[in-house]
Design a protein around this motif. Structure first.
Motif: not given
Length: 419
Positions: A1-8, A13-15, A75-80
């Protein structure tokens, strides 16, 4: 769950950075407009040199911003994608189904929004913005019209089917070029010969050859200038939906009522039905059923018979309680299926182009519609300043004819007194 929050958080930030870059792009557009004004006022070589230097700076900044945006978007697409993959591992079936659906939609979008499609819409957006700023390309200048990529054309064709009732029923042929086309529309039987013998050629006089032209059909679509700043996805949805819907309506009307080459239209079914296949009958099953025997498709016994009717005529004349006698001699009341209209099991298709109080029975694959390649979008020359809208024009080329008019029967519904 924490990892998902970090990625979000990273995505957020990038958006935000991406939004800043887009704001910088708009600033460059404003500077470009100012440079255009300065260019118009420049008189000396020094002034022209100063303008040229500023133009080079703007172009360099634009290229730099473009590269930064491309990197950020990737980068955003990769993170999503990483976030969706983590979410898909959630334990509940509901989440799995939801994530599977999202992944399917994402894959479909990725397959559709190729580089070719994005380049097309970016170029279209650039030209629309130029038109909105009052810049009009001289007539005949190279690139004044845009040829739609095949993948977008196919999307428009698919969407045409979403907005029509008759287009899916007819026989469709896609042909290139703009010359007249002569097709053999017979479905004659093959010839049996000895295995080493040559297949004999048919006598030309026995073939049914029909000549097709390619008449233009188009619609001016107004795009609010606010959409020019929107995503490619939204611009594509708006444009393809409206072009498809308008062409769909024109095709359905032409299939039924087209006035032919004299008026630069396909030939409609109703004007071509032979006099002997135009009859009057009361709206009773026992009067209508024998008329189906008038449908003549030659030696070809295949093809579905469909009933085309105006919606109001169906509900007022056909969709009523009907008393039948079953095999045991009992009276049976049959309720009409309003969700899937039918006439004693025959499919009923609604068309508001169909004259009221008339029925059209027929095998609709005996109508051939030829679609020419080269559907395109171009600048229409129209601009609605008051509404802050820019216009584009979607154009297609079609011709069509009932290749076997006897395959259709037109019924004029009258009451028992003949009125």
């Amino acid at each position: 769950m924490l990892k998902q929050l970090m990625i979000s958080k990273k995505i957020e930030q990038r958006k935000a950075v991406l939004a800043e870059l887009e704001e910088q792009e708009r600033g460059l557009e404003t500077r470009a407009e100012q440079i255009e004004a300065a260019l118009a006022e420049a008189q000396t070589d020094e002034e022209l040199a100063a303008v040229e230097e500023e133009v080079n700076k703007i172009e360099a900044e634009k290229e730099e911003l473009k590269q930064k945006k491309a990197s950020l978007e990737a980068e955003i697409a990769e993170l999503e994608g990483e976030l969706e993959q983590l979410n898909s591992k959630a334990p509940t079936n509901t989440n799995k189904e939801r994530n599977d659906k999202k992944m399917t939609e994402k894959r479909a979008k990725q397959e559709y929004f190729t580089r070719e499609v994005e380049d097309f819409y970016n170029e279209l957006r650039t030209r629309l913005q130029a038109r909105a700023n009052g810049q009009v390309l001289p007539p005949g200048e190279a690139g004044a019209e845009l040829i739609i990529p095949d993948i977008v054309v196919n999307r428009i064709r698919e969407r045409i089917g979403d907005y029509t009732t008759l287009y899916p029923l007819v026989d469709k042929i896609t042909a290139g070029g703009r010359v007249k086309l002569i097709l053999d529309v017979d479905t004659g039987e093959a010839t049996w010969v000895e295995q080493r013998a040559a297949i004999p050629e048919e006598d030309d006089s026995r073939l049914t050859a029909v000549e097709f032209d390619g008449f233009k059909v188009g619609r001016i679509v107004y795009i609010d200038n606010s959409l020019l700043e929107d995503s490619v996805i939204n611009l594509d949805d708006y444009l393809t939906k409206r072009i498809a819907r308008s062409i769909a309506k024109a095709l359905d009307k032409a299939i039924l009522l087209g006035e032919g080459s004299t008026n630069k239209q396909p030939e409609g079914i109703i004007p071509q039905i032979p006099a002997e296949n135009q009859v009057s009958a009361s709206a009773e099953y026992e009067a209508l059923i024998p008329l189906l025997g008038m449908i003549d498709t030659g030696e070809d016994a295949t093809g579905e018979i469909v009933c085309v009717v105006h919606r109001q005529t169906y509900y007022s004349k056909l969709a009523n309680l009907t008393l039948h006698v079953d095999a045991a001699g009992k009276d049976v009341v049959v309720l009409p299926n309003l969700q899937q209209p039918n006439f004693l099991g025959l499919r009923v298709v609604f068309s508001n182009y169909m004259p009221k109080d008339k029925l059209l029975f027929g095998v609709f694959d005996k109508y051939t519609l030829v679609e020419r390649e080269g559907t395109r979008i171009d600048m229409s020359g129209h601009y609605k300043f008051r509404e802050d809208q820019t216009a584009v024009r979607g154009i297609g080329r079609y011709d069509g004819k009932p290749v076997m008019p006897k395959a259709f029967v037109l019924v004029d519904l009258v009451d028992e007194t003949g009125e």
